[in-house]
Write an enzyme that holds these catalytic residues in place. Sequence first.
Site, PDB file in Angstrom:
ATOM      1  N   CYS A 200       0.841  -1.190   0.000  1.00  0.00           N
ATOM      2  CA  CYS A 200       0.000   0.000   0.000  1.00  0.00           C
ATOM      3  C   CYS A 200       0.875   1.237   0.000  1.00  0.00           C
ATOM      4  O   CYS A 200       1.841   1.313   0.769  1.00  0.00           O
ATOM      5  CB  CYS A 200      -0.912  -0.016   1.226  1.00  0.00           C
ATOM      6  SG  CYS A 200      -2.055   1.378   1.304  1.00  0.00           S
TER       7      CYS A 200
ATOM      8  N   GLU B 140      -8.734  -1.054  -2.893  1.00  0.00           N
ATOM      9  CA  GLU B 140      -9.084   0.370  -2.928  1.00  0.00           C
ATOM     10  C   GLU B 140     -10.453   0.622  -2.314  1.00  0.00           C
ATOM     11  O   GLU B 140     -10.650   1.613  -1.618  1.00  0.00           O
ATOM     12  CB  GLU B 140      -9.016   0.910  -4.360  1.00  0.00           C
ATOM     13  CG  GLU B 140      -7.640   0.833  -5.001  1.00  0.00           C
ATOM     14  CD  GLU B 140      -6.502   1.356  -4.140  1.00  0.00           C
ATOM     15  OE1 GLU B 140      -6.692   2.336  -3.380  1.00  0.00           O
ATOM     16  OE2 GLU B 140      -5.397   0.781  -4.222  1.00  0.00           O
TER      17      GLU B 140
END
Length: 163
Positions: A90, A133
């Site tokens: 991430c 996401e």
Amino acid sequence: MSIRLIVKHPDAVLRERAQEVTKFNANLHKLLDDMAETMYDADGVGLAAPQVGILKRVIVVDVGDEHELIELVNPEIVSSEGEQLGPEGCLSIPGLQGDVRRANRIVIRGQDRNGNPIQYESTEFLSRAFQHELDHLNGVLFIDMAESVYEARKLSEQEQDGE
């Protein structure tokens, strides 16, 4: 377009639920353009608006397949099936990766930058990116779901060149 600052964990904005987009205007278009530029600049494959400090339900994804850049506003998963376990990283949690169990196939729908309905059916890596996401829009991070978390492995120059 401009590159925005990526919010890093443990910033509290990453734990908040993003709000639905109701205005499809020049501000949204600029946000989408900036998010794509920011994602590409950081060598990412996805970015959610909370990662640039904006609590709106907006994501961009580009996993390098035939879809190229995908922009989704107010995305939601409408069906899922199968299972995959794989590594995730991430941009908001640099230096860490984790093995996360996700659906292998999903159907996701939302709106484009102009408010028109759009839908994608995805599998494997694209499916994983969408789910990752979408989690950001709900204040969930991959480290919350990972079966194991570990330091991200640096690729050698030969691996980066595909050798």
